[in-house]
Design an enzyme around this catalytic site. Structure first.
Site, PDB file in Angstrom:
ATOM      1  CG  HIS A  88      27.820  49.473 -20.548  1.00 30.02           C
ATOM      2  ND1 HIS A  88      26.546  48.941 -20.416  1.00 30.02           N
ATOM      3  CD2 HIS A  88      28.654  48.584 -19.954  1.00 30.02           C
ATOM      4  CE1 HIS A  88      26.619  47.787 -19.790  1.00 30.02           C
ATOM      5  NE2 HIS A  88      27.887  47.559 -19.482  1.00 30.02           N
ATOM      6  CB  SER A 145      30.069  45.420 -20.750  1.00 33.55           C
ATOM      7  OG  SER A 145      29.394  44.241 -20.421  1.00 33.55           O
TER       8      SER A 145
END
Length: 303
Positions: free
Chosen positions: A254, A208
């Protein structure tokens, strides 16, 4: 998404009136675009855009010749960011997806012992390995290998779908080498922030960080092309809500990946033509230097 299953994505619906606002690419009728070839004036999408001295040209005009009296071979087709136009503009994305799936199969076959050896952890005793493990123990490879590990079927499913939807068009717009540089620099930026901020005994895994970097670069590219920013902004907001509202998600990966992707993406699409390659890869080097500094600082704190 790191350390949790799922990274839901959801495109934002647009009205019929908006759908008619822009013409569609003459080579890809399903793609709206506000850019036209400077020679034939036909609408072209990011995948078909080839940088010219002024604006962009379509592949057919480039193959027909440069318009300056040179042979067609003298004007090698280039992407928006200056990369080489390839026969398969999504090849790198396909390879990345294949690598992630292959590693996940190894995880399923070998078990947690394999995952514990290659996930991202600062410094902690790992029972399955019977020793103190982590980046602070000199295992810096974990900063990279974590990008190919996943915790569940739904985790890898959502990440790979996101990689295909976002990565494919971005690879076509940037070119293969620049796209891979963006992907890995963003992923390492996410790993660095995770290592720097997260608890040293908290394991993290997932692609991610790199995927959020692709989101950031996509937003920069859409802004550069004067596209409607609302869909990508809505998608980012939804993902950030899940990032901070869902348990067991390494938000550091993230955010680090997103920031790295925005910085590198801006350099990729806004660098002036005469110094384009130097600026693009120079910015990548600066972000990597920040990753190294953050890693050294955290290592000094933990040892």
């Amino acid at each position: 998404m790191d350390q949790a299953p799922g990274n839901p994505q959801g495109p934002q619906d647009q009205g019929h009136q908006d759908a008619r606002a822009l013409p569609t690419c003459y080579r890809h009728p399903d793609r709206e675009t506000g850019v036209r070839c400077t020679r034939c004036e036909r609408p072209i999408c990011p995948e078909c855009m080839i940088s010219a001295s002024v604006g962009f040209q379509c592949p057919e005009c480039v193959r027909a010749g440069s318009g300056t009296g040179h042979a067609p071979s003298a004007s090698q087709p280039r992407t928006l960011a200056g990369g080489t136009v390839t026969a398969d503009p999504r090849l790198a994305t396909k390879i990345l997806i294949g690598l992630n799936l292959a590693v996940f199969l190894v995880q399923l076959s070998v078990g947690d012992r394999f995952t514990d050896r290659f996930d991202l952890i600062g410094r902690a005793y790992v029972p399955l390995l019977g020793s103190v493990e982590g980046v602070a123990e000199g295992q810096w490879y974990r900063m990279l290998t974590v990008m190919f590990l996943h915790g569940s079927y739904i985790h890898i499913l959502f990440n790979m779908l996101s990689l295909w939807w976002i990565g494919g068009p971005l690879e076509a717009a940037l070119g293969r080498a620049r796209y891979l540089a963006l992907y890995f620099v963003s992923g390492l930026a996410g790993s660095a922030l995770t290592y720097l901020v997260a608890a040293p005994n908290q394991p993290s895994l997932g692609a991610s960080g790199a995927i959020f970097g692709l989101f950031g670069a996509t937003a920069v590219l859409m802004r550069r092309l004067n596209y409607d920013m609302r869909p990508v902004i809505a998608l980012l907001v939804i993902n950030l809500i899940f990032t901070f509202g869902w348990s067991n998600i390494a938000w550091q990966a993230h955010i680090g990946g997103l920031v790295g992707g925005v910085v590198v993406g801006y350099a990729m699409v806004h660098a002036p033509r005469e110094r384009r390659t130097l600026i693009q890869y120079g910015v990548c080097a600066v972000v990597l230097a920040a990753v190294v500094v953050a890693t050294l600082v955290r290592t000094a704190q933990l040892t």
